[in-house]
Structures are given as C-alpha cells and as structure tokens.
Design a protein around this motif. Sequence first.
Motif, PDB file in Angstrom:
ATOM      1  N   HIS A 114       0.819  -1.202   0.000  1.00  0.00           N
ATOM      2  CA  HIS A 114       0.000   0.000   0.000  1.00  0.00           C
ATOM      3  C   HIS A 114       0.855   1.255   0.000  1.00  0.00           C
ATOM      4  O   HIS A 114       0.594   2.204  -0.725  1.00  0.00           O
ATOM      5  CB  HIS A 114      -0.969   0.006   1.196  1.00  0.00           C
ATOM      6  N   ARG A 161       0.712   3.965  -2.820  1.00  0.00           N
ATOM      7  CA  ARG A 161       0.251   5.302  -2.431  1.00  0.00           C
ATOM      8  C   ARG A 161       1.316   6.350  -2.766  1.00  0.00           C
ATOM      9  O   ARG A 161       1.020   7.457  -3.182  1.00  0.00           O
ATOM     10  CB  ARG A 161      -0.098   5.309  -0.946  1.00  0.00           C
ATOM     11  N   HIS A 184      -5.166   4.693   5.129  1.00  0.00           N
ATOM     12  CA  HIS A 184      -5.934   4.894   3.892  1.00  0.00           C
ATOM     13  C   HIS A 184      -6.617   6.256   3.841  1.00  0.00           C
ATOM     14  O   HIS A 184      -7.553   6.440   3.067  1.00  0.00           O
ATOM     15  CB  HIS A 184      -6.982   3.784   3.734  1.00  0.00           C
ATOM     16  N   CYS A 191      -8.185   9.539   3.024  1.00  0.00           N
ATOM     17  CA  CYS A 191      -8.620   9.908   1.668  1.00  0.00           C
ATOM     18  C   CYS A 191      -7.595  10.782   0.934  1.00  0.00           C
ATOM     19  O   CYS A 191      -7.233  11.863   1.401  1.00  0.00           O
ATOM     20  CB  CYS A 191      -9.945  10.653   1.767  1.00  0.00           C
TER      21      CYS A 191
HETATM   22  C1  HEM Z   1     -16.411  14.415   0.509  1.00  0.00           C
HETATM   23  C2  HEM Z   1     -15.765  13.656  -0.314  1.00  0.00           C
HETATM   24  C3  HEM Z   1     -15.018  12.385   0.046  1.00  0.00           C
HETATM   25  C4  HEM Z   1     -15.178  11.548   1.107  1.00  0.00           C
HETATM   26  C5  HEM Z   1     -16.160  11.676   2.276  1.00  0.00           C
HETATM   27  C6  HEM Z   1     -14.203  10.476   0.965  1.00  0.00           C
HETATM   28  C7  HEM Z   1     -14.049   9.444   1.869  1.00  0.00           C
HETATM   29  C8  HEM Z   1     -13.004   8.534   1.859  1.00  0.00           C
HETATM   30  C9  HEM Z   1     -12.729   7.582   2.906  1.00  0.00           C
HETATM   31  C10 HEM Z   1     -13.568   7.361   4.170  1.00  0.00           C
HETATM   32  C11 HEM Z   1     -11.597   6.913   2.561  1.00  0.00           C
HETATM   33  C12 HEM Z   1     -10.857   5.865   3.422  1.00  0.00           C
HETATM   34  C13 HEM Z   1     -11.126   4.457   3.029  1.00  0.00           C
HETATM   35  C14 HEM Z   1     -10.632   3.450   4.061  1.00  0.00           C
HETATM   36  O1  HEM Z   1     -10.221   3.801   5.171  1.00  0.00           O
HETATM   37  O2  HEM Z   1     -10.682   2.232   3.736  1.00  0.00           O
HETATM   38  C15 HEM Z   1     -11.168   7.426   1.280  1.00  0.00           C
HETATM   39  C16 HEM Z   1     -10.071   6.977   0.568  1.00  0.00           C
HETATM   40  C17 HEM Z   1      -9.750   7.432  -0.694  1.00  0.00           C
HETATM   41  N1  HEM Z   1     -10.338   8.481  -1.390  1.00  0.00           N
HETATM   42 FE1  HEM Z   1     -11.852   9.637  -0.755  1.00  0.00          FE
HETATM   43  N2  HEM Z   1     -13.495  10.672  -0.189  1.00  0.00           N
HETATM   44  C18 HEM Z   1     -13.956  11.831  -0.787  1.00  0.00           C
HETATM   45  C19 HEM Z   1     -13.502  12.394  -1.966  1.00  0.00           C
HETATM   46  C20 HEM Z   1     -12.513  11.893  -2.745  1.00  0.00           C
HETATM   47  C21 HEM Z   1     -12.047  12.457  -3.989  1.00  0.00           C
HETATM   48  C22 HEM Z   1     -12.590  13.752  -4.610  1.00  0.00           C
HETATM   49  C23 HEM Z   1     -11.073  11.630  -4.460  1.00  0.00           C
HETATM   50  C24 HEM Z   1     -10.236  11.726  -5.702  1.00  0.00           C
HETATM   51  C25 HEM Z   1     -10.357  12.547  -6.677  1.00  0.00           C
HETATM   52  C26 HEM Z   1     -10.886  10.561  -3.483  1.00  0.00           C
HETATM   53  C27 HEM Z   1      -9.962   9.555  -3.585  1.00  0.00           C
HETATM   54  C28 HEM Z   1      -9.677   8.643  -2.587  1.00  0.00           C
HETATM   55  C29 HEM Z   1      -8.617   7.647  -2.686  1.00  0.00           C
HETATM   56  C30 HEM Z   1      -7.650   7.461  -3.855  1.00  0.00           C
HETATM   57  C31 HEM Z   1      -8.672   6.896  -1.496  1.00  0.00           C
HETATM   58  C32 HEM Z   1      -7.806   5.687  -1.134  1.00  0.00           C
HETATM   59  C33 HEM Z   1      -6.659   6.082  -0.276  1.00  0.00           C
HETATM   60  C34 HEM Z   1      -5.872   4.863   0.188  1.00  0.00           C
HETATM   61  O3  HEM Z   1      -6.408   3.730   0.154  1.00  0.00           O
HETATM   62  O4  HEM Z   1      -4.715   5.039   0.588  1.00  0.00           O
HETATM   63  N3  HEM Z   1     -11.785  10.747  -2.462  1.00  0.00           N
HETATM   64  N4  HEM Z   1     -12.029   8.427   0.876  1.00  0.00           N
END
Ligand code: HEM
Length: 409
Positions: free
Chosen positions: A100, A104, A354, A356
């Motif tokens: 990861h 990442r 992870h 976001c």
């Molecule tokens: C209000 C908007 C958003 C919320 C509430 C949100 C929420 C989350 C959450 C809760 C996770 C964690 C997942 C875990 O712990 O298993 C996450 C991971 C992620 N989000 Fe968001 N997200 C949002 C917007 C976005 C946007 C706009 C993008 C990209 C353009 C994005 C890309 C990602 C990516 C790539 C991960 C994975 C990170 C990893 O696994 O290291 N998210 N998101």
Amino acid sequence: MTASTHPDLTKIDLTDASVWEQGTPHEWLDILRSEDPVHWHPESDGQGFWALTRHADVHQVSTSPGQFSSYAQGPLRLDPAPDSLEQMRMIIIGMDPPDHRTFRGLVSKAFTPKTMSDLADSLRAETARVVGELREKNNCEFVTEVAARIPMWSISELMGVPEADRHRLYELSHALIDDQDPEVAPTPETSMEASVEIFGYASEMAIRERANPSGSLTSLLLEAEVDGRKLTDFEFTLFFMFLIVAGNETTRTASSHGLLTLLDHPDAMQRLVQDPSLMPGAVEEILRWEPPIHHFRRTATADLDLGGKRIAAGDKVLMWYPGSNRDPAVFEDPHTFRIDRTPNAQQSFGIGEHFCLGANLARLSLRLLFTELLGTVENIQLAAPPRRLHSNLINGIKEMQITYDVRER
Ligand code: HEM
C-alpha cells in the motif's frame, strides 16, 4: 433495571438499506455506542461483524493496518467473490502495507498541493459557471443540475477526460457503486456492465496517453516510478475506475447533504452569508454531520482485544462513521450542528493508512460551491422532500428539488 435502560440490541439492523433510506439511524448508533460500542452484529447475508461506533475504536482500527487488514477481504461489508477479491487487492483501498505504501507513494505524486492549487482557479471558474446557470430560473433539481457536475468536472480535468465523455462516465460510476438501489442499477448486470465499460474506456486512455502524454494526472500516473516500479496498464485501469467512483459519489453526496443541512439550520446559513470566512469550519461540520460513506470494513489478522472484546482472526470489523462522528467523548453536544466547532476531528475521510487522497480536493470543491451558491441565490427552499438513496454504504441523495430567489448582482 427497566427495559428502557437495556434496549434490545438484537432489533438493530445496520445492514437494512431501507432504514438508511429514511435517514441515518442515530438513535441506534447512540444506543450501540453507549451500551455496546464494540458490538457483535449478526447479518442475514454473511458471517456477522463487529460494529464500531466510538471515535477511539475507529481511530485504532484505521491506524493499525497490520492487525486490521483491507487486503484480506477488501473494504466493503460483503466478502467479494474470489475473482473480485483478486481485483480489489490491486486497488489502493484494498491493499495493506508494505504494498500500500509503495502504491500510495506512486499515486500521491499526482495529488500534490501543487496539482491542487493549479486546479483551484479553473475549479472556481467552473463552479461559478455551474452555479451561475441558476440565475436563469427560480428552481432546480440540485443533485443533477449542481452537485453532480462539479466533482465529475474536477476528476475529468485531473485525469484528462475529454468533455464529450464526461456525462457517460458519470452515469457509469453511478450504476457501479449505487447498485443497491433498483432505480439506479435495475439488475445486477447493470453494475457489472458499467464496470466493463469504464474498464474499456480506461484501457484506451492508457494506450492513448502512453503514445501521446498530455501532462494530465493520467500521464503522471503512467510515468511515475517508486522503487524502480511503474503502474501496469491493468493497475492504472483499476485505479482510474476507483477514482471516478471515489471522487464523484462522495463529493456529490457531501454537496447535496451540505445544502440540506444548511436548510435545516437557517441560522448557520445566515451566518455563512454574512461571514464567508466561516466556510472552512462549516464544511468540516457538514462532513461530520452527514458522512458521505456510512462505513468501511477491515478484517482482523489475528486474535486480539478491542474495546474490551475478544476479536478472532478473520472477523469482520465495520467502522460506522456517522456513529464515531457523534461520539460525545470527542465532540461536545455531538447532536448540535455548529459551523464554528473547533477542533473538529471528524472521521468522514477515514484516518491513518488509507486517509482519503482526495480530501483536499473535496474540501476545496465544497468551500467553493457553498461560497458561490450563497452569493448567487437566497431564500432557498425545498420544493419537495428529498429522495434518498437505498443504500447502507453511501449516504446518497438522488433528488432534491429546490426553489430560490436570485440575488441582485
Ligand atoms: C467528501 C468527499 C469524500 C469523502 C467523504 C471520501 C471518503 C473517503 C474515505 C472514508 C476513505 C478511506 C477508506 C478506508 O479507510 O478504507 C477514502 C479513501 C480514498 N479516497 Fe476519498 N473521499 C472523498 C472524496 C474523494 C475524492 C474527490 C477523491 C479523488 C479525486 C478521493 C480519492 C480517494 C482515494 C484514492 C482513497 C484511497 C486512499 C488509500 O487507500 O490510501 N476521495 N475516501
């Protein structure tokens, strides 16, 4: 003790999408947090799971990827079929360290503060354009006419998706993730067909970008190297598919809920109109109040203790963000919406390993949207009750008809 001091926890079913469709069951989440914060929750379609509703437990699980794995069974409640699990493990959200961290490292090269600040000016202009269209009338369907358009635009800009393809990709992302709602994905095949189409689209993009790099995030992703390794076309394709879904559904949901929440709290809306410097705090509070994602999952890698319970290796653990975001141990008056809440340790973007990657983009988009909206229209009212998504995973709003008056320029 009376029955009311010992509520019957067996009546609580957090998997029931029709309950979430009526609005977040805060009463249940509060009962679980105070009576049994690490609660064994049976499920009719699986082996059961531990339901977490305390901030500290969600924090511990998210920051201990060695003990609570995303790789073992993916981040979603139901165990995936073996071939889906295989694919899930190739997406960032389904990986554990050390893979990861490497992955990442690769993709976060594309999510730098510089990429975000380069995008900010054009995002501001696009938000003004979308919201500006509201001037031409006195009503709209806020979800499709406003909330959905900006996140799709941002991701398309980042990834270099041509204008003509954006609407189709938006429809596909919707069908892919909101597959619990029969209106969005009428048959199980709808979701599968959507993923095949997005997949095909992304593969063509990879071929095009390799031949002719555009300088977009897509070419950065394809060129980036960590530890002498690059993304394969297949990994890129899966990541693209994930980004489209992760960025669209969540930000659209936060925007729709943001407006709904402000309509429920007219004093807060008025304060924001008078003092836009309160906007960053208001966005954090909106995210705390209505987390766009109800839960994510981890799987225990060993027998261990959590919050006084013995968790067995292989057990499923679900982190319920609307519960942890209203934990009174962390948030004073958790059921009060306060746009000036500081600090605000909301967990809607996850925590730790992870966390976001799109959080900064999402925050910026929401700040720009509400600043523009409140500066453009006033006297916003619901024209009909909003229609919510039938889902125990995404806190979606499908339709929100509003009326408003246009402000004098
Ligand atoms: C209000 C908007 C958003 C919320 C509430 C949100 C929420 C989350 C959450 C809760 C996770 C964690 C997942 C875990 O712990 O298993 C996450 C991971 C992620 N989000 Fe968001 N997200 C949002 C917007 C976005 C946007 C706009 C993008 C990209 C353009 C994005 C890309 C990602 C990516 C790539 C991960 C994975 C990170 C990893 O696994 O290291 N998210 N998101």
